[in-house]
Motif scaffolding. Structure first.
Motif, short mmCIF file in Angstrom:
data_model
loop_
_atom_site.label_atom_id
_atom_site.label_comp_id
_atom_site.label_asym_id
_atom_site.label_seq_id
_atom_site.Cartn_x
_atom_site.Cartn_y
_atom_site.Cartn_z
N UNK A 87 12.53 -14.22 -0.53
CA UNK A 87 12.08 -12.93 -1.08
C UNK A 87 10.74 -12.54 -0.46
N UNK A 88 9.87 -13.52 -0.27
CA UNK A 88 8.58 -13.23 0.37
C UNK A 88 8.79 -12.73 1.80
N UNK A 89 9.67 -13.40 2.53
CA UNK A 89 9.94 -12.99 3.91
C UNK A 89 10.53 -11.58 3.94
N UNK A 90 11.47 -11.29 3.03
CA UNK A 90 12.07 -9.96 2.97
C UNK A 90 11.03 -8.91 2.60
N UNK A 91 10.11 -9.25 1.70
CA UNK A 91 9.07 -8.30 1.31
C UNK A 91 8.18 -7.95 2.49
N UNK A 92 7.86 -8.93 3.32
CA UNK A 92 7.04 -8.65 4.50
C UNK A 92 7.80 -7.78 5.51
N UNK A 93 9.10 -7.96 5.62
CA UNK A 93 9.89 -7.09 6.50
C UNK A 93 9.84 -5.66 6.00
N UNK A 94 9.97 -5.45 4.68
CA UNK A 94 9.88 -4.11 4.10
C UNK A 94 8.50 -3.51 4.36
N UNK A 95 7.46 -4.32 4.20
CA UNK A 95 6.10 -3.84 4.45
C UNK A 95 5.95 -3.40 5.91
N UNK A 96 6.52 -4.16 6.84
CA UNK A 96 6.45 -3.78 8.25
C UNK A 96 7.17 -2.48 8.54
N UNK A 97 8.36 -2.32 7.96
CA UNK A 97 9.09 -1.06 8.13
C UNK A 97 8.25 0.10 7.62
N UNK A 98 7.71 -0.06 6.43
CA UNK A 98 6.95 1.02 5.81
C UNK A 98 5.72 1.41 6.59
N UNK A 99 5.02 0.44 7.17
CA UNK A 99 3.77 0.76 7.85
C UNK A 99 4.01 1.65 9.06
N UNK A 100 5.14 1.46 9.75
CA UNK A 100 5.43 2.33 10.90
C UNK A 100 6.03 3.67 10.47
N UNK A 101 6.70 3.70 9.33
CA UNK A 101 7.15 4.99 8.79
C UNK A 101 5.95 5.87 8.44
N UNK A 102 4.79 5.23 8.26
CA UNK A 102 3.56 6.00 8.07
C UNK A 102 2.84 6.25 9.39
N UNK A 103 2.66 5.21 10.19
CA UNK A 103 1.81 5.31 11.37
C UNK A 103 2.26 6.38 12.35
N UNK A 104 3.55 6.39 12.69
CA UNK A 104 4.03 7.30 13.74
C UNK A 104 3.89 8.76 13.31
N UNK A 105 4.36 9.18 12.12
CA UNK A 105 4.12 10.56 11.71
C UNK A 105 2.64 10.89 11.56
N UNK A 106 1.86 9.92 11.15
CA UNK A 106 0.41 10.14 10.99
C UNK A 106 -0.24 10.47 12.33
N UNK A 107 0.03 9.66 13.35
CA UNK A 107 -0.51 9.94 14.68
C UNK A 107 -0.01 11.28 15.20
N UNK A 108 1.28 11.54 15.01
CA UNK A 108 1.87 12.78 15.52
C UNK A 108 1.25 14.00 14.85
N UNK A 109 1.08 13.94 13.54
CA UNK A 109 0.48 15.07 12.81
C UNK A 109 -0.97 15.30 13.24
#
Length: 423
Positions: free
Chosen positions: A324-346
């Motif tokens: 569960x810890x490993x899966x949570x870190x995978x979710x955190x990684x997905x989420x951080x790029x779902x923020x980063x890329x639109x943030x840089x683009x905007x």
């Protein structure tokens, strides 16, 4: 006699935009940015290998890395001002060359002079810091607005891939080449970053709102103009606040707590290694997804991705199975790029083009500046209050601060204008 109407030919649909990966100018910029990102990641890792080989002490490593961080923070704001005053390509060239010069100095000082290594690390950090906002602004010059999200995603994918494969490759090379040779290799990466990118070819997108003054003044005045430009965009200030919370509290806490919990709760180091690997793999998947996704409420979707980092400290707080810890870190990684890329683009789309590098430097000051501050404060807090209460506070901050930021005016679309008005 009735006439038969002449059939009209249907208007052909506009061809899809050419992939940014087929643009030579972008590919050169991508290669340079990737080389700089790989060199930035590799330096602390290679210096860590020097400690393992007893060529550098632990105290010396801390001093050298601190000098590197100080050099970065001192130069990132200066680099933002210079990149708005002069050619962004020239700033990338000279800052990357400075970092390249630092590499052989580090190699020369290894095992011989800690003073030389400290000074060289500060120079390397300064080169890294000065080129970051210049690269951001150069992307806006090189890539047309419709393909910038794809371009930012491609750069993220390259950096995350390097982070994923780099440790094993570097450790393997150390057995054959030695630490000094690897330091020289880092210098070669900076030479690639300096020499490969081309000048910007696409005109920067006009900024929303009135243009700022183009008169050149002193550094303080120029930097404050960038701050004023940032204040024109409430969504940007909200994003900085959310980033500050996630980095200083969430990222710093998990960096300290994960090794402790991996050792004390699970009795093994593989949870630490698996969680960090899952985070990077998740970030790769997030970057691949956001290269094509266009949410209707882009800003709110991005803030939801940033808030997803909260599942990482939450998983460490609860007595769950290590998977569960490993899966949570995978979710955190997905989420951080779902923020980063639109943030840089905007940021590239909305900020006044002549102030883009300065505004980007504020982003990097928060991103890189708060991490060491958080790390310095979290460890004493855990010692004073315990791991679980600190994780609980940080989990709440990771969830609540991005949620509050999403409610700020203009945050829904990361824009001061409605989507229809932009189109």
């Amino acid at each position: 006699m009735p006439t038969t109407p002449t059939p009209t030919r249907a208007k052909s649909a506009a061809p899809p935009p050419r992939s940014v990966l087929r643009d030579p100018a972008f590919l050169r910029l991508w290669a340079g940015t990737t080389a700089s990102g790989l060199a930035t990641w590799a330096l602390p890792f290679v210096l860590g290998l020097a400690v393992l080989h007893r060529e550098l002490g632990a105290a010396g490593l801390g001093l050298v890395l601190a000098a590197r961080t100080a050099g970065f923070l001192a130069a990132v704001a200066v680099g933002g001002v210079l990149a708005d005053q002069h050619s962004r390509r020239a700033v990338v060239l000279w800052s990357a060359l400075a970092a390249a010069v630092a590499a052989p100095l580090l190699a020369a000082g290894l095992g011989r002079s800690l003073v030389l290594m400290t000074a060289a690390a500060a120079l390397a950090g300064a080169g890294q810091g000065a080129c970051r906002p210049a690269f951001q602004a150069l992307t806006a010059e090189t890539v047309d607005p419709g393909r910038r999200q794809q371009a930012n995603a491609a750069m993220t994918i390259a950096v995350r891939s390097s982070t994923l494969t780099g440790p094993a490759l570097t450790a393997l090379l150390t057995a054959f080449l030695g630490v000094r040779t690897l330091l020289l290799g880092i210098g070669l990466l900076w030479l690639v970053a300096a020499l490969v990118p081309a000048r910007g070819t696409a005109p920067a997108e006009p900024a929303a709102g009135p243009a700022g003054s183009t008169a050149r003044a002193g550094f303080r005045t120029e930097f404050l103009e960038g701050v004023r430009e940032a204040r024109r965009h409430p969504w940007f200030l909200a994003g900085l606040a959310a980033l500050a919370a996630v980095i200083a509290l969430g990222y710093s806490t998990t960096s300290v707590a994960l090794p402790l919990i991996s050792r004390d709760r699970y009795g093994t180091g593989w949870v630490l290694a698996a969680a960090m690997t899952a985070y990077t793999v998740g970030a790769l998947l997030g970057a691949v997804a956001i290269a094509r996704l266009r949410p209707r409420s882009q800003g709110r979707a991005a803030f939801a991705g940033l808030a997803a980092y909260g599942v990482a400290p939450l998983s460490l707080m609860l007595p769950v199975h290590p998977v569960v810890v490993v899966a949570a870190y995978a979710v955190a990684g997905i989420g951080i790029e779902l923020f980063n890329v639109p943030w840089f683009t905007a940021t590239q789309r909305e900020v006044a083009p002549e102030k883009l590098a300065r505004v980007s430097s504020l982003d990097f000051l928060v991103s890189y500046g708060l991490a060491p501050v958080g790390l310095a404060l979290i460890a004493p807090a855990i010692g004073r209050f315990g791991v679980t209460p600190v994780l609980a506070v940080c989990t709440a901050a990771c969830f609540l601060v991005p949620a509050a930021a999403a409610l700020v005016p203009t945050a829904r679309h990361f824009s001061r204008t409605a989507p229809a008005a932009r189109d």
